[in-house]
Scaffold this active site. Structure first.
Site, short mmCIF file in Angstrom:
data_model
loop_
_atom_site.label_atom_id
_atom_site.label_comp_id
_atom_site.label_asym_id
_atom_site.label_seq_id
_atom_site.Cartn_x
_atom_site.Cartn_y
_atom_site.Cartn_z
N GLY A 1 16.61 -26.05 6.76
CA GLY A 1 15.88 -26.98 5.91
C GLY A 1 16.38 -28.40 6.06
N THR B 1 17.99 -30.49 3.98
CA THR B 1 19.36 -30.78 3.56
C THR B 1 20.36 -30.15 4.53
OG1 THR B 1 18.55 -30.72 1.27
CG2 THR B 1 20.92 -30.80 1.57
N GLY C 1 20.82 -25.06 1.70
CA GLY C 1 20.13 -25.68 0.58
C GLY C 1 19.43 -24.64 -0.28
N ASP D 1 15.57 -24.21 -2.91
CA ASP D 1 14.35 -24.78 -3.48
C ASP D 1 14.47 -24.91 -5.00
OD1 ASP D 1 12.76 -24.98 -1.01
OD2 ASP D 1 13.00 -22.81 -1.00
N LYS E 1 14.98 -19.49 -2.60
CA LYS E 1 15.02 -20.05 -1.26
C LYS E 1 13.83 -19.49 -0.47
CE LYS E 1 18.94 -20.00 0.86
NZ LYS E 1 18.61 -21.38 1.38
N GLY F 1 11.24 -22.80 3.71
CA GLY F 1 11.15 -22.96 5.15
C GLY F 1 10.94 -21.66 5.90
N GLU G 1 18.62 -16.06 6.06
CA GLU G 1 19.51 -16.74 5.13
C GLU G 1 20.23 -15.74 4.23
OE1 GLU G 1 17.01 -20.94 4.80
OE2 GLU G 1 16.74 -19.39 3.28
N LYS H 1 16.27 -30.01 -7.82
CA LYS H 1 16.21 -28.55 -7.65
C LYS H 1 16.80 -27.80 -8.85
CE LYS H 1 14.60 -29.60 -3.66
NZ LYS H 1 15.28 -29.38 -2.39
#
Length: 223
Positions: free
Chosen positions: A33, A35, A86, A88, A98, A101, A107, A125
């Site tokens: 992502g 970040t 990162g 969401d 999350k 993406g 992840e 967030k």
């Protein structure tokens, strides 16, 4: 500060946070992502301080390699000192949503292996209750309609993310209009639907540390 500047600040803080934990044998898990991309760029500045990385997506792997940072297959490593990624959404318990993406499955796998999970996010967030951001669910393609019907029974409004195929060859359903008050139970309930690979709730394995960028600076939050 702009949102991008906040993302850069937490990415820089993450490198500063993990640097003392690293040695020549260390493996760093790296997420996906915007970040995480900033984190990768700053991580390159200390690439001599650790052995290499495991990436949660093909895109992150390519960005790491472009900086000359070794990327290993997860099956080839025995231990991962830290995973940085990162989110969401995050709540005060550091439970996360999350998958914006579409890399949620990888992840989640990398997070499960890591000794420590460090989440990096800007202040937008932070929420009291997860679910304003649509919850991504990775689904085996032939099960898409079945899974959607089951998600409706759980109180959600699933929407097929058209044109998106995950690195694993699957599709994404984004579940809208769910106020997720019991994240661990909801994560379990969705994962038990036949045809679901996994969902974007990171509650059974929440973050250990949150570095969150606010106008006043980067705050460190622990659950």
């Amino acid at each position: 500060m702009t949102q991008d500047e906040l993302k850069q600040a937490v990415a820089r803080a993450a490198v500063d946070y993990i640097h003392p934990k690293l040695d020549s044998d260390s493996i760093v898990g790296v997420g996906t992502g915007s970040t995480a991309n900033y984190f990768i760029d700053y991580l390159a500045e200390i690439k001599g301080s650790f052995d290499g990385t495991v990436a949660s997506s093909e895109a992150s792997a390519e960005r790491l390699k472009s900086h000359g940072i070794p990327v290993y297959d997860l099956n080839a490593i025995d231990n991962m000192v830290v995973y940085v990624d990162g989110a969401d959404e995050t709540n005060p318990a550091l439970e996360l949503i999350k998958g914006g993406g579409a890399a949620l499955t990888r992840e989640k796998i990398v997070a499960a292996v890591a000794d420590e999970f460090v989440c990096i996010a800007d202040g937008s967030k932070w929420v009291d209750t997860l679910g304003a951001f649509p919850l991504p669910v990775e689904v085996i393609p032939m099960a898409r309609s079945h899974v959607a019907r089951e998600l409706v029974k759980l109180g959600g409004d699933p929407v097929y993310r058209e044109g998106v195929v995950t690195d694993n060859g699957n599709v994404i359903l984004d579940v809208h209009n769910m106020a997720i008050t019991n994240s661990k139970q909801m994560e379990k309930d969705i994962n038990q639907i036949v045809g679901v690979v996994t969902n974007g709730l990171f509650a059974a394995r929440a973050a250990d540390v949150l570095l969150i960028g606010r106008e006043s600076g980067v705050e460190t939050v622990t659950a």
